[in-house]
Design an enzyme around this catalytic site. Structure first.
Site, PDB file in Angstrom:
ATOM      1  N   ASP A 156       0.818  -0.897   0.064  1.00  0.00           N
ATOM      2  CA  ASP A 156      -0.194   0.015   0.004  1.00  0.00           C
ATOM      3  C   ASP A 156       0.959   1.445   0.155  1.00  0.00           C
ATOM      4  OD1 ASP A 156      -2.373   1.728  -0.297  1.00  0.00           O
ATOM      5  OD2 ASP A 156      -2.845   1.809   2.026  1.00  0.00           O
ATOM      6  N   GLU A 263      -2.967  -0.680  -8.949  1.00  0.00           N
ATOM      7  CA  GLU A 263      -3.623   0.984  -8.253  1.00  0.00           C
ATOM      8  C   GLU A 263      -3.556   2.153  -7.704  1.00  0.00           C
ATOM      9  OE1 GLU A 263      -7.004   1.043  -5.590  1.00  0.00           O
ATOM     10  OE2 GLU A 263      -5.629   2.808  -4.543  1.00  0.00           O
TER      11      GLU A 263
END
Ligand code: ZN
Length: 477
Positions: A156, A263
Site C-alpha cells: 500500500d 492502483e
C-alpha cells in the site's frame, strides 16, 4: 484415530477451530488454540512439510511464516490472489493482525472481495511488522474461517519503483502506487505564461493532445473541458507522475510474470483531483498500454482518519459522478481512501460506480482495539491514553487531523466506566487513532496489548465484525 478425535480426547486445547479442518490425500490439518496462541495440528505424511513439536499422533506447529508457506502449497486458497478489473473490492488494514477473522466474517455476507493484507511502509514500520507477517496473519485467518473466495495483498502507498519491486518480491498481489512524491505543485503563472509554456512543448505532443483532449468526443460526452491553459497545467502537475506510472508498470509489474492489481493513488496531496486531471492520467495510461485496476483521485472535501466526511455532499456527488464515469469508460474501479467511518460517502460511491469500486480503510481495526480495551482493560487503556498524549505532536506531523488535545477531558477526571466515551468524541478519537506508532513503540505496552488481544479474541472479533457490517451496509453490499 482421526485427528479431530485425537485432539478432542487429549483435551490440551481450549478450542479446536472445526471450520479449519481439512482432509487431504495424505493427511489432515486443523487449527487449535490453548487460550493464548493458535497452532496448526497436522497428521499424516503432510506433516513433513511443516515444522513443529511431535505429539502422539500429530505434529503441533506454530502459526509462523515458514508453516504458512507450507500451508499455501497444500491449500492454495490460503495464498493471496489478484482480482483483476471487475467487481467491488474492499481494503482492510489490520495493524496488529487480530482483525482478519472479523473482516472475513463481515465480507463473506457480501459480494465484495477483500484485500485482507494491506499495510503501507509507514504502517509496517510503526507496528514493527513485515509484509510477510501481515500475509501470515491473513492466511491463518482464512484457514480458521475456511474462507475460500480469495483475498488480496496490497503493497500500500508505495512511492518508488524500488519500493514496488520489494513489495512484489514479498508476495503482494496488488500495488498501490502513491504518486505524491512526483506530483508537481502548480506554479503561480498568468494564463499567457501557461499558454507560452504549452507552446514550448514539442509539436508532436501538442498534436497528440488535440486528438486526445481538445477535440475528443469522449471527453465532451463526459462533460470535460480542455483548453490550452488547462492542458499546460496538467502537463506541469502530472508529467512526472505519468512517467512514474509507466516506469513502475513496465519495470516492476509486468516483469513479475503473474497478475498484479495496480492502483494509482493521486489522493495523498493537497490539491483536489479534477475530472480533467483524472481523465488526463487515464488517457496517458491507455495510450502507453498501462493497465490499472483502480484509480484513487483526491475528492473534494476532507477525508480525515476515522471520522465522518467533512465537506459539501452535493458537490462531492457532482464531481464523484464524473470520476465514476471516467473510471467506467476506461474500465477500472474508482477507489476511495480513508473510507473508514465515512457513512455519508459510502452509499454515494456504491451508487455512482454501480458497485465498481475499491474502498480502502486502514486504521479502523486499531480503533476497535482501543475501544475494546477501554471497555475491558481500563488500566491498560489509561497507559495507552497517557502515551497518546505524549506522542500526539509527533503523530500530527504525518497525519492531517483537526484533533485539539485541549478538548480532551483529563484522564484523571474520568472514571473507568466512562473511558469508552473517549471514542465517541472526534478529538479524543483522533488522538488515539493517529498515535498508534508512538504507543506501540513502548514494548511493555505493546506486549500487554497483544496479550490482551490473544486472550480476548472473541470480544474483539465481535466488535470489529459489527463495525465492518456497518460499512458494508452503507455500501449496500
Ligand atoms: Zn491514499
Amino acid at each position: 484415530m482421526s485427528l479431530l478425535q485425537e485432539l478432542r480426547e487429549n483435551g490440551d486445547f481450549i478450542r479446536i477451530y472445526d471450520q479449519s479442518w481439512h482432509q487431504l490425500a495424505n493427511g489432515e490439518l486443523v487449527m487449535v488454540s490453548d487460550g493464548v496462541e493458535r497452532y496448526l495440528a497436522v497428521s499424516g505424511d503432510i506433516s513433513s512439510h511443516f515444522h513443529g513439536v511431535r505429539k502422539s499422533g500429530y505434529l503441533l506447529c506454530p502459526t509462523n511464516h515458514e508453516n504458512r508457506l507450507a500451508l499455501n502449497e497444500l491449500l492454495p486458497f490460503t495464498a493471496p490472489v489478484s482480482f483483476g478489473r471487475e467487481g467491488s473490492t474492499f481494503g482492510f488494514g489490520d495493524r496488529l493482525g487480530f482483525a482478519n477473522t472479523a473482516q472475513i466474517r463481515a465480507v463473506r455476507k457480501t459480494n465484495v472481495r477483500p484485500v485482507l493484507a494491506q499495510q503501507s511502509l509507514r504502517e509496517l514500520q510503526l507496528t514493527s511488522r513485515s509484509i510477510e507477517q501481515v500475509v501470515d496473519a491473513a492466511a491463518y485467518a482464512v484457514l480458521q474461517e475456511n474462507y475460500r473466495a480469495g483475498y488480496a495483498c496490497d503493497g500500500d502507498h508505495l512511492k518508488t519503483p524500488e519500493e514496488v519491486k520489494a513489495g512484489i518480491a514479498s508476495g503482494a498481489t496488488m500495488i498501490t502506487l502513491d504518486c505524491s512524491l512526483v506530483l508537481q505543485p502548480l506554479a503561480d503563472q498568468t494564463d499567457e505564461q501557461w499558454a507560452a509554456f504549452y507552446n514550448g512543448l514539442p509539436e508532436q505532443r501538442r498534436a497528440r493532445d488535440r486528438a486526445d483532449y481538445l477535440e475528443n468526443d469522449v471527453a465532451d460526452t463526459l462533460g470535460l473541458h480542455f483548453d490550452v491553459v488547462t492542458l499546460a497545467k496538467l502537463h506541469w502537475v502530472y508529467a512526472a507522475a505519468n512517467a512514474l506510472i509507466r516506469d513502475v508498470y513496465f519495470s516492476a509489474l509486468l516483469p513479475a510474470g503473474r497478475p498484479i492489481d495496480f492502483e494509482i493513488s493521486l489522493d495523498e496531496t493537497v490539491e483536489t483531483t479534477t475530472p480533467e486531471a483524472h481523465f488526463f492520467v487515464a488517457r496517458e495510461m491507455e495510450r502507453e498500454k498501462v493497465v490499472a485496476t483502480s484509480v484513487a483521485p483526491k475528492f473534494v472535501g476532507e477525508f480525515q482518519k476515522a471520522i465522518e466526511y467533512i465537506g459539501d455532499l452535493d458537490e462531492l456527488r457532482a464531481t464523484m459522478s464524473v470520476h465514476a464515469a471516467i473510471a467506467e469508460y476506461f474500465g477500472y474501479r474508482l477507489s476511495l481512501h480513508s473510507g473508514s467511518e465515512k457513512f455519508a460517502v459510502l452509499p454515494l460511491i456504491a451508487e455512482l460506480t454501480h458497485g465498481h469500486y475499491h474502498v480502502k480503510t486502514s486504521g479502523t481495526s486499531w480503533l476497535e482495539v482501543v475501544e475494546v480495551i477501554s471497555k475491558h482493560a481500563p488500566a491498560l487503556y489509561r497507559k495507552m491514553h497517557t502515551l497518546a498524549l505524549e506522542g500526539i505532536d509527533e503523530a500530527k506531523r504525518s497525519y492531517v487531523v483537526h484533533c485539539d488535545v485541549q478538548k480532551v477531558r483529563p484522564l484523571c477526571e474520568v472514571s473507568d466506566e466512562e473511558l469508552p466515551e473517549y471514542l465517541l468524541h472526534n478529538d479524543s478519537r483522533q488522538l488515539m487513532h493517529i498515535t498508534y506508532g508512538y504507543i506501540l513503540r513502548h514494548e511493555d505496552v505493546h506486549q500487554e496489548i497483544l496479550h490482551f488481544l490473544k486472550t480476548n479474541r472473541a470480544l474483539y472479533e465481535a466488535e470489529a465484525e459489527e463495525l465492518y457490517d456497518r460499512h458494508f451496509s452503507a455500501l449496500h453490499a
